[in-house]
Design a protein around this motif. Structure first.
Motif, PDB file in Angstrom:
ATOM      1  N   UNK A   2       0.849  -1.199   0.000  1.00 57.89           N
ATOM      2  CA  UNK A   2       0.000   0.000   0.000  1.00 57.89           C
ATOM      3  C   UNK A   2       0.885   1.251   0.000  1.00 57.89           C
ATOM      4  N   UNK A   3       0.656   2.141  -0.980  1.00 52.37           N
ATOM      5  CA  UNK A   3       1.438   3.385  -0.999  1.00 52.37           C
ATOM      6  C   UNK A   3       0.532   4.557  -0.644  1.00 52.37           C
ATOM      7  N   UNK A   4       1.133   5.604  -0.099  1.00 55.27           N
ATOM      8  CA  UNK A   4       0.382   6.807   0.271  1.00 55.27           C
ATOM      9  C   UNK A   4       0.998   7.985  -0.465  1.00 55.27           C
ATOM     10  N   UNK A  19      -7.705   3.320 -10.823  1.00 52.74           N
ATOM     11  CA  UNK A  19      -8.716   2.280 -10.588  1.00 52.74           C
ATOM     12  C   UNK A  19      -8.564   1.643  -9.217  1.00 52.74           C
ATOM     13  N   UNK A  20      -7.365   1.647  -8.666  1.00 54.82           N
ATOM     14  CA  UNK A  20      -7.159   0.983  -7.367  1.00 54.82           C
ATOM     15  C   UNK A  20      -6.676   1.978  -6.309  1.00 54.82           C
ATOM     16  N   UNK A  32     -10.435   1.739   8.600  1.00 51.65           N
ATOM     17  CA  UNK A  32     -10.928   0.429   9.028  1.00 51.65           C
ATOM     18  C   UNK A  32     -10.619  -0.593   7.934  1.00 51.65           C
ATOM     19  N   UNK A  33     -10.840  -0.175   6.677  1.00 54.21           N
ATOM     20  CA  UNK A  33     -10.543  -1.081   5.548  1.00 54.21           C
ATOM     21  C   UNK A  33      -9.051  -1.415   5.512  1.00 54.21           C
ATOM     22  N   UNK A  34      -8.217  -0.409   5.757  1.00 56.04           N
ATOM     23  CA  UNK A  34      -6.762  -0.645   5.763  1.00 56.04           C
ATOM     24  C   UNK A  34      -6.423  -1.646   6.864  1.00 56.04           C
ATOM     25  N   UNK A  43      -3.385   2.136  -3.314  1.00 54.46           N
ATOM     26  CA  UNK A  43      -2.844   3.505  -3.224  1.00 54.46           C
ATOM     27  C   UNK A  43      -3.826   4.383  -2.464  1.00 54.46           C
ATOM     28  N   UNK A  44      -3.296   5.146  -1.523  1.00 53.85           N
ATOM     29  CA  UNK A  44      -4.133   6.102  -0.792  1.00 53.85           C
ATOM     30  C   UNK A  44      -3.660   7.508  -1.142  1.00 53.85           C
TER      31      UNK A  44
END
Ligand SMILES: Cc1cc2nc3c(=O)[nH]c(=O)nc-3n(C[C@H](O)[C@H](O)[C@H](O)COP(=O)(O)OP(=O)(O)OC[C@H]3O[C@@H](n4cnc5c(N)ncnc54)[C@H](O)[C@@H]3O)c2cc1C
Length: 263
Positions: A2-4, A19-20, A32-34, A43-44
């Motif tokens: 996961x990247x921010x 898309x993601x 919560x999902x993380x 990606x956030x």
């Protein structure tokens, strides 16, 4: 993995939506999902200057998507929305949860979004596009991009009504939520009636709206609307209630809302 990615403004972040990717607003749902290891995004995107402005713009009130429920509660111009914001989660949630995040919150969440649907909000995207909130909800499942703000007209005193039905008072999650805009009140015209937690997104009860137009707000006047109030809705079973139960009690709660403000 996961990247921010952090950008100064929403417009800059919007250019990197993929898309993601997911946008971190208040994070009350996203984090919560993380924490549960949700694999649907990798990606956030976040911004350092969220748009939390609430201001009068001509005849309408603009609410930045980054405004929190606490911001709504501190805005005098939004006094008609205070009963809605006050019933969203507890203090910690209201401190972080944003208006933009509420627009995307899945069933049975979306209490403020239900009120915004009844109030005929306009949704403004970061790229400048705007659309009615009803179109927004119809396309929400496939929506790409970031919401910058919403605008609403201020209802006249007494025209907006709100009722949240929950198992735990005052801050439980909605069994259903009902928001009504009744222009003219005594004999409303152009009525807008929205239900939350009665479908995949907040939905309008259009057949019931038509039955309420020019009807007197008394037992006899509202009776036809109560009979048809679930016709446009798509309730589903969840751990709070069955679809059957939701359909059965909807007319009861709508009647209370129309006759005595939900009590
Ligand atoms: C304990 C608890 C109680 C809750 N109680 C309620 C309740 O009573 N009523 C209710 O309605 N909700 C409730 N919620 C759900 C949630 O807190 C709210 O709906 C909140 O408004 C979500 O906003 P957020 O800023 O935290 O969204 P986030 O968690 O940051 O994001 C949620 C989703 O929205 C998307 N998103 C956020 N902002 C934007 C934007 N500007 N543009 C495009 N996409 C965006 C994100 O990509 C993500 O998919 C509750 C949640 C918890 C955990």
């Amino acid at each position: 993995m996961l990247s921010v990615e952090t950008y100064p403004t929403l417009a800059q972040a919007a250019a990197h939506v993929g898309a993601t990717s997911q946008f971190l607003a208040g994070g009350t749902l996203l984090m919560r999902a993380v924490n549960y290891g949700d694999q649907r995004f990798d990606k956030i995107l976040r911004v350092t200057q969220p748009d939390a402005r609430i201001q009068q713009e001509g005849a309408r009130i603009r609410i930045g998507a980054g405004a929190t429920m606490c911001d709504v509660l501190s805005a005098r111009d939004l006094d008609f929305l205070h009963p809605v914001a006050r019933q969203i989660g507890g203090p910690a949630i209201r401190n972080m949860a944003t208006v933009g995040g509420n627009l995307f919150a899945p069933h049975p969440y979306g209490d403020l979004a239900t009120a915004l649907l009844a109030l005929d909000a306009e949704v403004i995207w970061a790229d400048g596009r705007s659309e009615t909130i009803e179109t927004f909800f119809a396309g929400r499942a496939n929506a790409r991009g970031l919401v910058q703000a919403v605008t609403i007209a201020r209802p006249n005193t007494g025209e907006f009504r709100w009722s949240k039905v929950s198992r735990v008072k005052p801050k439980g999650i909605s069994v259903m939520a009902i928001a009504a805009w009744l222009p003219g009140v005594a004999r409303p015209s152009n009525t807008r009636l929205a239900f939350g937690a009665m479908g995949p997104t907040p939905l309008r009860a259009k057949v019931a709206e038509a039955a309420l137009n020019n009807a007197s707000l008394d037992e006899a006047g509202i009776a036809p609307a109560l009979v048809v109030c679930t016709q446009d809705l798509q309730p589903q079973d969840d751990p709070l209630a069955t679809a059957w139960y939701r359909r059965e009690v909807a007319p009861v709660h709508l009647k209370r809302l129309l006759l005595n403000g939900g009590r």
